[in-house]
Design a protein around this motif. Structure first.
Motif, PDB file in Angstrom:
ATOM      1  N   ASN A   5      -5.396  25.602 -13.988  1.00 21.38           N
ATOM      2  CA  ASN A   5      -5.109  26.790 -13.205  1.00 21.38           C
ATOM      3  C   ASN A   5      -6.036  27.899 -13.696  1.00 21.38           C
ATOM      4  OD1 ASN A   5      -3.897  29.420 -12.629  1.00 21.38           O
ATOM      5  ND2 ASN A   5      -2.152  28.255 -11.876  1.00 21.38           N
ATOM      6  N   PRO A   6      -6.826  28.533 -12.814  1.00 21.37           N
ATOM      7  CA  PRO A   6      -7.780  29.552 -13.254  1.00 21.37           C
ATOM      8  C   PRO A   6      -7.129  30.878 -13.655  1.00 21.37           C
ATOM      9  CG  PRO A   6      -7.819  29.396 -10.880  1.00 21.37           C
ATOM     10  CD  PRO A   6      -6.918  28.294 -11.365  1.00 21.37           C
ATOM     11  N   ALA A   7      -5.866  31.063 -13.341  1.00 24.13           N
ATOM     12  CA  ALA A   7      -5.175  32.304 -13.717  1.00 24.13           C
ATOM     13  C   ALA A   7      -4.536  32.186 -15.099  1.00 24.13           C
ATOM     14  CB  ALA A   7      -4.116  32.660 -12.685  1.00 24.13           C
ATOM     15  N   THR A   8      -4.013  31.000 -15.409  1.00 30.14           N
ATOM     16  CA  THR A   8      -3.262  30.834 -16.653  1.00 30.14           C
ATOM     17  C   THR A   8      -3.930  29.903 -17.654  1.00 30.14           C
ATOM     18  OG1 THR A   8      -2.010  28.941 -15.813  1.00 30.14           O
ATOM     19  CG2 THR A   8      -1.096  31.147 -15.391  1.00 30.14           C
ATOM     20  N   GLY A   9      -4.837  29.049 -17.182  1.00 32.40           N
ATOM     21  CA  GLY A   9      -5.455  28.048 -18.047  1.00 32.40           C
ATOM     22  C   GLY A   9      -4.579  26.834 -18.257  1.00 32.40           C
ATOM     23  N   ALA A  10      -3.428  26.774 -17.564  1.00 32.33           N
ATOM     24  CA  ALA A  10      -2.518  25.636 -17.700  1.00 32.33           C
ATOM     25  C   ALA A  10      -3.122  24.385 -17.061  1.00 32.33           C
ATOM     26  CB  ALA A  10      -1.183  25.955 -17.041  1.00 32.33           C
ATOM     27  N   GLU A  11      -2.916  23.242 -17.719  1.00 32.82           N
ATOM     28  CA  GLU A  11      -3.378  21.979 -17.179  1.00 32.82           C
ATOM     29  C   GLU A  11      -2.523  21.606 -15.965  1.00 32.82           C
ATOM     30  OE1 GLU A  11      -3.382  17.388 -18.583  1.00 32.82           O
ATOM     31  OE2 GLU A  11      -4.196  18.817 -20.055  1.00 32.82           O
ATOM     32  N   LEU A  12      -3.191  21.251 -14.862  1.00 36.09           N
ATOM     33  CA  LEU A  12      -2.488  20.902 -13.632  1.00 36.09           C
ATOM     34  C   LEU A  12      -2.434  19.400 -13.402  1.00 36.09           C
ATOM     35  CD1 LEU A  12      -4.067  23.581 -11.260  1.00 36.09           C
ATOM     36  CD2 LEU A  12      -1.810  23.640 -12.375  1.00 36.09           C
ATOM     37  N   GLN A  13      -3.528  18.719 -13.724  1.00 35.44           N
ATOM     38  CA  GLN A  13      -3.598  17.283 -13.470  1.00 35.44           C
ATOM     39  C   GLN A  13      -4.622  16.680 -14.424  1.00 35.44           C
ATOM     40  OE1 GLN A  13      -3.790  16.082  -9.348  1.00 35.44           O
ATOM     41  NE2 GLN A  13      -5.256  14.476  -9.850  1.00 35.44           N
ATOM     42  N   ARG A  14      -4.327  15.455 -14.876  1.00 34.28           N
ATOM     43  CA  ARG A  14      -5.227  14.746 -15.799  1.00 34.28           C
ATOM     44  C   ARG A  14      -5.400  13.317 -15.312  1.00 34.28           C
ATOM     45  NH1 ARG A  14      -5.717  14.567 -22.041  1.00 34.28           N
ATOM     46  NH2 ARG A  14      -5.205  16.765 -21.762  1.00 34.28           N
ATOM     47  N   GLU A  15      -6.647  12.875 -15.281  1.00 32.99           N
ATOM     48  CA  GLU A  15      -6.964  11.484 -14.945  1.00 32.99           C
ATOM     49  C   GLU A  15      -7.750  10.910 -16.111  1.00 32.99           C
ATOM     50  OE1 GLU A  15      -8.811  11.214 -11.075  1.00 32.99           O
ATOM     51  OE2 GLU A  15      -7.464  12.745 -10.292  1.00 32.99           O
ATOM     52  N   GLU A  16      -7.292   9.770 -16.631  1.00 36.75           N
ATOM     53  CA  GLU A  16      -7.950   9.135 -17.766  1.00 36.75           C
ATOM     54  C   GLU A  16      -8.500   7.770 -17.358  1.00 36.75           C
ATOM     55  OE1 GLU A  16      -5.241   8.837 -21.050  1.00 36.75           O
ATOM     56  OE2 GLU A  16      -4.790  10.988 -21.027  1.00 36.75           O
ATOM     57  N   SER A  17      -9.620   7.413 -17.955  1.00 35.71           N
ATOM     58  CA  SER A  17     -10.164   6.061 -17.730  1.00 35.71           C
ATOM     59  C   SER A  17     -10.860   5.574 -18.976  1.00 35.71           C
ATOM     60  CB  SER A  17     -11.124   6.059 -16.556  1.00 35.71           C
ATOM     61  OG  SER A  17     -12.179   6.945 -16.745  1.00 35.71           O
ATOM     62  N   TYR A  67     -14.920  17.539 -16.736  1.00 38.76           N
ATOM     63  CA  TYR A  67     -15.229  16.117 -16.906  1.00 38.76           C
ATOM     64  C   TYR A  67     -15.700  15.980 -18.338  1.00 38.76           C
ATOM     65  CZ  TYR A  67     -15.388  15.712 -11.810  1.00 38.76           C
ATOM     66  OH  TYR A  67     -15.073  15.719 -10.477  1.00 38.76           O
ATOM     67  N   GLY A  68     -15.059  15.125 -19.094  1.00 34.20           N
ATOM     68  CA  GLY A  68     -15.450  14.973 -20.478  1.00 34.20           C
ATOM     69  C   GLY A  68     -14.820  13.755 -21.116  1.00 34.20           C
ATOM     70  N   THR A  69     -14.852  13.743 -22.444  1.00 33.41           N
ATOM     71  CA  THR A  69     -14.277  12.640 -23.200  1.00 33.41           C
ATOM     72  C   THR A  69     -13.468  13.196 -24.361  1.00 33.41           C
ATOM     73  OG1 THR A  69     -16.247  12.489 -24.592  1.00 33.41           O
ATOM     74  CG2 THR A  69     -16.167  11.034 -22.678  1.00 33.41           C
ATOM     75  N   ASN A  70     -12.538  12.384 -24.805  1.00 34.43           N
ATOM     76  CA  ASN A  70     -11.813  12.635 -26.041  1.00 34.43           C
ATOM     77  C   ASN A  70     -11.754  11.284 -26.733  1.00 34.43           C
ATOM     78  OD1 ASN A  70     -10.156  13.352 -28.147  1.00 34.43           O
ATOM     79  ND2 ASN A  70      -8.840  14.639 -26.885  1.00 34.43           N
ATOM     80  N   MET A  92       0.828  -1.198   0.000  1.00 38.28           N
ATOM     81  CA  MET A  92       0.000   0.000   0.000  1.00 38.28           C
ATOM     82  C   MET A  92       0.866   1.254   0.000  1.00 38.28           C
ATOM     83  SD  MET A  92      -3.112  -0.944  -0.178  1.00 38.28           S
ATOM     84  CE  MET A  92      -4.133   0.371   0.424  1.00 38.28           C
ATOM     85  N   ALA A  93       2.010   1.214   0.657  1.00 40.15           N
ATOM     86  CA  ALA A  93       2.900   2.372   0.716  1.00 40.15           C
ATOM     87  C   ALA A  93       3.513   2.669  -0.651  1.00 40.15           C
ATOM     88  CB  ALA A  93       4.005   2.134   1.746  1.00 40.15           C
ATOM     89  N   ALA A  94       3.606   1.652  -1.508  1.00 43.04           N
ATOM     90  CA  ALA A  94       4.216   1.839  -2.819  1.00 43.04           C
ATOM     91  C   ALA A  94       3.263   2.476  -3.825  1.00 43.04           C
ATOM     92  CB  ALA A  94       4.702   0.492  -3.345  1.00 43.04           C
ATOM     93  N   VAL A  95       1.988   2.508  -3.521  1.00 46.93           N
ATOM     94  CA  VAL A  95       0.999   3.077  -4.429  1.00 46.93           C
ATOM     95  C   VAL A  95       0.805   4.551  -4.080  1.00 46.93           C
ATOM     96  CG1 VAL A  95      -1.389   2.959  -5.219  1.00 46.93           C
ATOM     97  CG2 VAL A  95      -0.171   0.854  -4.615  1.00 46.93           C
ATOM     98  N   PRO A  96       1.169   5.460  -4.987  1.00 51.57           N
ATOM     99  CA  PRO A  96       1.005   6.878  -4.672  1.00 51.57           C
ATOM    100  C   PRO A  96      -0.470   7.272  -4.691  1.00 51.57           C
ATOM    101  CG  PRO A  96       1.756   6.612  -6.912  1.00 51.57           C
ATOM    102  CD  PRO A  96       1.746   5.245  -6.288  1.00 51.57           C
ATOM    103  N   ALA A  97      -0.841   8.101  -3.767  1.00 50.54           N
ATOM    104  CA  ALA A  97      -2.216   8.604  -3.708  1.00 50.54           C
ATOM    105  C   ALA A  97      -2.281   9.893  -4.512  1.00 50.54           C
ATOM    106  CB  ALA A  97      -2.615   8.859  -2.266  1.00 50.54           C
ATOM    107  N   LEU A  98      -3.222   9.953  -5.445  1.00 52.15           N
ATOM    108  CA  LEU A  98      -3.380  11.161  -6.238  1.00 52.15           C
ATOM    109  C   LEU A  98      -4.342  12.094  -5.523  1.00 52.15           C
ATOM    110  CD1 LEU A  98      -3.703   9.775  -9.872  1.00 52.15           C
ATOM    111  CD2 LEU A  98      -1.750  10.917  -8.829  1.00 52.15           C
ATOM    112  N   ALA A  99      -3.840  13.212  -5.129  1.00 51.48           N
ATOM    113  CA  ALA A  99      -4.683  14.220  -4.486  1.00 51.48           C
ATOM    114  C   ALA A  99      -5.071  15.248  -5.536  1.00 51.48           C
ATOM    115  CB  ALA A  99      -3.918  14.886  -3.351  1.00 51.48           C
ATOM    116  N   ASP A 100      -6.286  15.722  -5.433  1.00 44.79           N
ATOM    117  CA  ASP A 100      -6.726  16.760  -6.353  1.00 44.79           C
ATOM    118  C   ASP A 100      -5.933  18.029  -6.076  1.00 44.79           C
ATOM    119  OD1 ASP A 100      -8.562  14.952  -7.285  1.00 44.79           O
ATOM    120  OD2 ASP A 100     -10.232  15.789  -6.142  1.00 44.79           O
ATOM    121  N   PRO A 101      -5.550  18.745  -7.115  1.00 43.58           N
ATOM    122  CA  PRO A 101      -4.793  19.984  -6.896  1.00 43.58           C
ATOM    123  C   PRO A 101      -5.663  21.055  -6.238  1.00 43.58           C
ATOM    124  CG  PRO A 101      -5.356  19.762  -9.205  1.00 43.58           C
ATOM    125  CD  PRO A 101      -5.795  18.495  -8.529  1.00 43.58           C
ATOM    126  N   SER A 102      -5.021  21.986  -5.602  1.00 44.23           N
ATOM    127  CA  SER A 102      -5.727  23.097  -4.969  1.00 44.23           C
ATOM    128  C   SER A 102      -5.248  24.407  -5.591  1.00 44.23           C
ATOM    129  CB  SER A 102      -5.457  23.133  -3.468  1.00 44.23           C
ATOM    130  OG  SER A 102      -6.072  24.259  -2.892  1.00 44.23           O
TER     131      SER A 102
END
Length: 85
Positions: free
Chosen positions: A73-85, A60-63, A13-23
């Motif tokens: 980021n709401p100031a720059t529009g830069a992508e901070l984190q992406r989760e795909e499924s 939340y969407g699809t490609n 369990m310690a080897a699996v990184p937890a993805l936290a949502d950015p703030s």
């Protein structure tokens, strides 16, 4: 045997990184949300839902067949984190 199994489980369990949502708390939203949405759609994405989460813009969407959850980021529009499924 029980102790070995518990130790193995704990180490695994310690080897699996937890993805936290950015703030983005404290970040001033200087880029309009519609511009982030437009960029996502121009890249071929389809928006299902868009909201503000912890100050970040979140799409939340699809490609194609890929489901996406992307934080921006709401100031720059830069992508901070992406989760795909």
């Amino acid at each position: 045997m029980k102790t070995f199994a518990l130790t193995f489980l704990a180490l695994g369990m310690a080897a699996v990184p937890a993805l936290a949502d950015p703030s983005c708390k404290g970040v001033e939203a200087t880029m309009p949300m519609w511009q982030v949405a437009k960029g996502f759609e121009e890249a071929g994405g389809k928006i299902r839902e868009m909201k503000v989460s912890d100050g970040c813009y979140e799409i939340y969407g699809t490609n194609g067949e890929t489901k996406l959850e992307i934080y921006y980021n709401p100031a720059t529009g830069a992508e901070l984190q992406r989760e795909e499924s």
